[in-house]
Design a protein around this motif. Structure first.
Motif, PDB file in Angstrom:
ATOM      1  N   PRO A 128       0.681  -1.302   0.035  1.00  0.00           N
ATOM      2  CA  PRO A 128       0.005  -0.055   0.280  1.00  0.00           C
ATOM      3  C   PRO A 128       0.730   1.409   0.084  1.00  0.00           C
ATOM      4  CG  PRO A 128      -0.353  -1.234   2.030  1.00  0.00           C
ATOM      5  CD  PRO A 128       0.660  -2.080   0.998  1.00  0.00           C
ATOM      6  N   VAL A 129       2.242   1.261   0.313  1.00  0.00           N
ATOM      7  CA  VAL A 129       2.884   2.360   0.249  1.00  0.00           C
ATOM      8  C   VAL A 129       3.240   2.852  -1.080  1.00  0.00           C
ATOM      9  CG1 VAL A 129       5.249   3.274   0.526  1.00  0.00           C
ATOM     10  CG2 VAL A 129       3.918   2.007   2.477  1.00  0.00           C
ATOM     11  N   VAL A 130       3.118   1.912  -2.150  1.00  0.00           N
ATOM     12  CA  VAL A 130       3.517   2.203  -3.570  1.00  0.00           C
ATOM     13  C   VAL A 130       2.197   3.108  -4.103  1.00  0.00           C
ATOM     14  CG1 VAL A 130       3.901   1.195  -5.765  1.00  0.00           C
ATOM     15  CG2 VAL A 130       4.934   0.212  -4.011  1.00  0.00           C
ATOM     16  N   TYR A 131       2.664   4.182  -4.774  1.00  0.00           N
ATOM     17  CA  TYR A 131       1.263   4.950  -5.656  1.00  0.00           C
ATOM     18  C   TYR A 131       2.117   5.449  -6.907  1.00  0.00           C
ATOM     19  CZ  TYR A 131       3.249   9.102  -3.340  1.00  0.00           C
ATOM     20  OH  TYR A 131       3.931  10.358  -2.956  1.00  0.00           O
ATOM     21  N   LEU A 132       1.142   6.037  -7.650  1.00  0.00           N
ATOM     22  CA  LEU A 132       1.762   6.867  -8.860  1.00  0.00           C
ATOM     23  C   LEU A 132       1.159   8.233  -8.966  1.00  0.00           C
ATOM     24  CD1 LEU A 132       0.695   3.908 -11.440  1.00  0.00           C
ATOM     25  CD2 LEU A 132       2.822   4.322 -10.401  1.00  0.00           C
ATOM     26  N   VAL A 133       1.937   9.007  -9.521  1.00  0.00           N
ATOM     27  CA  VAL A 133       1.442  10.132  -9.657  1.00  0.00           C
ATOM     28  C   VAL A 133       1.515  10.396 -11.250  1.00  0.00           C
ATOM     29  CG1 VAL A 133       2.224  12.822  -9.683  1.00  0.00           C
ATOM     30  CG2 VAL A 133       2.326  11.277  -7.557  1.00  0.00           C
ATOM     31  N   VAL A 134       0.433  10.875 -11.802  1.00  0.00           N
ATOM     32  CA  VAL A 134       0.440  11.210 -13.200  1.00  0.00           C
ATOM     33  C   VAL A 134       0.498  12.867 -13.489  1.00  0.00           C
ATOM     34  CG1 VAL A 134      -0.749  10.686 -15.491  1.00  0.00           C
ATOM     35  CG2 VAL A 134      -0.879   8.932 -13.318  1.00  0.00           C
ATOM     36  N   ARG A 135       1.468  13.147 -14.312  1.00  0.00           N
ATOM     37  CA  ARG A 135       1.268  14.454 -14.681  1.00  0.00           C
ATOM     38  C   ARG A 135       1.135  14.990 -16.066  1.00  0.00           C
ATOM     39  NH1 ARG A 135       6.167  15.264 -10.591  1.00  0.00           N
ATOM     40  NH2 ARG A 135       4.960  15.612  -8.607  1.00  0.00           N
ATOM     41  N   LEU A 136       0.558  16.090 -16.470  1.00  0.00           N
ATOM     42  CA  LEU A 136       0.534  16.460 -17.767  1.00  0.00           C
ATOM     43  C   LEU A 136       1.688  17.523 -17.864  1.00  0.00           C
ATOM     44  CD1 LEU A 136      -1.006  16.695 -20.270  1.00  0.00           C
ATOM     45  CD2 LEU A 136      -2.651  18.072 -19.416  1.00  0.00           C
ATOM     46  N   ARG A 137       2.500  17.436 -18.746  1.00  0.00           N
ATOM     47  CA  ARG A 137       3.535  18.434 -18.876  1.00  0.00           C
ATOM     48  C   ARG A 137       3.842  18.989 -20.278  1.00  0.00           C
ATOM     49  NH1 ARG A 137       8.437  17.211 -14.803  1.00  0.00           N
ATOM     50  NH2 ARG A 137       7.047  17.009 -13.052  1.00  0.00           N
TER      51      ARG A 137
END
Length: 137
Positions: A128-137
């Protein structure tokens, strides 16, 4: 003023480093550790994020357009509105289901993206520590 050409890429990042030595912490504080790490980027803690997937914005929009209506698709559509989104363990199951259902409609490149994202979602369900961030660049 930000150049619109700067926002033509979608990048997925995975948390890859923890700041807490899990060997030195008591089992009673594990949930607190997970919570702190998960909200860290909201409160100014520097995350160690590693890029794991990148695509053109238009390709991303075509790809998620093939997902069935529901929680998974809605989550990924939020990127266009907010410019950034977080995917955590609560989102993993609905996203995995949406990707699996849409798989027959994916082009080969989209299938590779889906497979890579599914691997990350499975990892997230285990840790549960793993997560993703998705960014528009």
């Amino acid at each position: 003023m930000q150049d619109n050409n700067m926002q033509n890429k979608v990048k997925f990042f995975k948390l890859y480093k923890k700041f807490v030595d899990e060997n030195e912490s008591a089992p009673e504080v594990k949930q607190l550790q997970y919570y702190t790490l998960a909200i860290g980027h909201h409160i100014g803690v520097v995350d160690c994020l590693s890029p794991v997937l990148e695509m053109e914005k238009e390709a991303y929009l075509r790809w998620i357009g093939k997902l069935p209506e529901g929680i998974g698709k809605k989550k990924l559509e939020g990127l266009a509105k907010w410019g950034e989104l977080e995917i955590n363990k609560d989102h993993a199951a609905p996203l995995a289901a949406a990707l699996s259902e849409a798989s027959p409609r994916f082009l080969p490149e989209e299938k590779r993206w889906a497979d890579q994202l599914l691997q990350l979602l499975q990892l997230m369900m285990k840790d549960p520590v793993v997560y993703l961030v998705v960014r528009l660049r």
